[in-house]
Write an enzyme that holds these catalytic residues in place. Structure first.
Site, mmCIF file in Angstrom:
data_model
loop_
_atom_site.group_PDB
_atom_site.id
_atom_site.type_symbol
_atom_site.label_atom_id
_atom_site.label_comp_id
_atom_site.label_asym_id
_atom_site.label_seq_id
_atom_site.Cartn_x
_atom_site.Cartn_y
_atom_site.Cartn_z
ATOM 1 N N PRO A 228 0.833 -1.202 0.000
ATOM 2 C CA PRO A 228 0.000 0.000 0.000
ATOM 3 C C PRO A 228 0.875 1.263 0.000
ATOM 4 C CG PRO A 228 0.051 -0.968 2.186
ATOM 5 C CD PRO A 228 0.807 -1.901 1.309
ATOM 6 N N ASP A 406 5.692 2.296 2.305
ATOM 7 C CA ASP A 406 4.803 1.153 2.540
ATOM 8 C C ASP A 406 4.017 1.468 3.815
ATOM 9 O OD1 ASP A 406 3.568 -1.216 3.167
ATOM 10 O OD2 ASP A 406 5.361 -2.468 2.952
ATOM 11 N N HIS A 407 2.715 1.683 3.657
ATOM 12 C CA HIS A 407 1.919 2.148 4.794
ATOM 13 C C HIS A 407 1.778 1.080 5.884
ATOM 14 C CE1 HIS A 407 -0.387 4.995 6.873
ATOM 15 N NE2 HIS A 407 -1.052 5.528 5.872
ATOM 16 N N ARG A 408 2.077 -0.174 5.567
ATOM 17 C CA ARG A 408 2.044 -1.214 6.606
ATOM 18 C C ARG A 408 3.161 -0.995 7.612
ATOM 19 N NH1 ARG A 408 2.752 -6.408 3.008
ATOM 20 N NH2 ARG A 408 4.522 -5.092 2.452
#
Length: 435
Positions: A228, A406-408
């Site tokens: 994401p 990476d939004h994780r």
């Protein structure tokens, strides 16, 4: 006793390889560690070494053959030893697992294209080239000879221009660099040339996918689909950054006038990124499904575009190295990348990547994260733009940075804090020694 030499797995992800060039020939003596052949893997062209000693009795697969790991490509043994049974065994294996034969890579008549997305050289100002006085007689079609300077000849070859088409303005009709450039410009501006170009239809061409291109396609598709991404952008006032670079290069010029080190803006950015990662370890991290791994090491990859592929040579422990060390290392790795001589340990397991398109005049862009890393920095060109200093708007120099996250792993505020630190350091390069 004679034995088969099989295709070796030269990188962790290699499943097949193409024989680019045989270094040894039939009848040559071989010792363990000697290079047998150059093999194109999914990453690069690498040297395949021998594990046994003896004589190369038979080359089973010629240059250009693509083999799966474990398939036989040659036979080694004692001088005069029979190998017919092994040859039949190699052919039998070949039938079980058909291998594709592709055309061997041909040497390019001009230098390989260098790293549009990366290299530190991207931000370097072009040094005016001084045309030499040497005259090179060139033999062309029909056997006629044309006098041309080496630089004019080089440009003509690169652009596919027949020097017989040009009139030289130099002594004795010598063709100069200016003659070639003027000819190119006249062709580009000629309505006849343009209309002719529009009117000509080029036939479709199918270009076989190399191992490197397949790997790039898979990795980037996986990254874009599964990670994401979100993006943060910042415009940096590059006025002090350029002055800092100038002072460094003047110092190296005084220290070693014959071979001065030339530090690029990208070298300084690499050092600044490494220092910023040290202060923001949450950005120097990877998603591990059940956990997030914050790397103890800071290994910065520099994206390098090659003809037919893309590699990211890695500067190990970049936070512990000086700008001069980083600059030297980047140049060495970039050359090895262009020569397809990088070893797996030199382009794998980075923790962060920098991609630079400044050399193409690209103002800003977004880059796809290089898994398993969690962020990548896209660097644009330094441009003339108005900036606010105090209460006044003045002419300034601005460079745009875009951080893909990476939004994780990285939240918006974490990425913003990292970019804030990076901006502070680049706008005040003296802080490079303090952070």
């Amino acid at each position: 006793m004679a034995k088969l030499i099989e295709m070796t797995q030269l990188s962790p992800t290699m499943t097949e390889g193409t024989i680019v060039k045989w270094i040894k020939k039939e009848g040559d003596s071989i010792s363990p560690g000697e290079v047998l052949a150059e093999v194109e893997t999914d990453k690069a062209v690498m040297e395949m070494e021998a594990y046994d000693s003896g004589v190369l009795l038979k080359i089973v697969e010629k240059e250009g053959s693509k083999l799966k790991v474990g398939e036989a490509l040659a036979i080694i043994g004692k001088p005069g030893e029979g190998f017919e049974d092994l040859l039949q065994e190699a052919k039998a294996k070949k039938k079980e697992i058909p291998a594709t034969t592709v055309e061997a890579p041909k040497p390019s008549p001009v230098a390989e294209t260098v790293a549009p997305t990366s290299i530190s050289l991207a931000q370097e100002k072009t040094t005016p080239t001084i045309e030499t006085k040497e005259v090179v007689p060139v033999t062309l079609r029909g056997g006629a000879r044309v006098l041309a300077s080496p630089l004019a000849k080089s440009i003509a070859i690169e652009k596919g221009i027949d020097l017989h088409s040009l009139l030289g303005t130099g002594p004795m009709g010598r063709i100069t660099k200016k003659d070639v450039l003027d000819y190119i410009q006249s062709r580009q501006s000629s309505p006849t040339h343009l209309s002719a170009a529009i009117g000509v239809s080029k036939q479709d061409e199918l270009i076989p996918l190399g191992g490197m291109r397949k790997t790039i396609a898979k990795r980037l598709t996986d990254s874009k689909q599964n990670l994401p991404h979100f993006y943060l952008n910042a415009d940096i006032n590059a006025k002090r950054l350029e002055s800092f670079r100038k002072e460094i290069n003047e110092f190296f010029q005084q220290e070693n006038p014959k071979e001065p080190l030339k530090v690029s803006v990208n070298d300084i950015i690499t050092k600044a990124v490494a220092n910023a990662l040290k202060l923001h370890p949450k950005v120097n991290a990877s998603w591990m499904e059940e956990s997030i791994k914050q790397h103890g090491r800071i290994d910065v990859g520099i994206a390098v575009s090659l003809d037919g592929g893309l590699l990211t040579p890695v500067i190990r422990n970049a936070d512990q190295k000086s700008i001069a060390q980083i600059s030297t290392e980047i140049k060495e790795l970039a050359k090895k990348a262009r020569d397809r001589k990088l070893k797996p340990e030199e382009f794998s397991n980075g923790t962060f990547t920098i991609s630079n398109l400044g050399m193409y005049g690209i103002s800003r862009f977004t880059a796809i994260i290089n898994e398993p890393e969690s962020a990548i920095l896209a660097v644009g060109a330094i441009e003339d733009k108005p900036v606010v200093e105090g209460a006044e708007v003045v002419a300034g120099r601005v460079i745009s940075l875009t951080l893909s996250c990476d939004h994780r792993v990285i939240d918006g505020a974490v990425g913003a804090e990292f970019l804030k630190t990076l901006r502070l350091v680049l706008e005040n390069p003296a802080l490079l020694t303090a952070v």
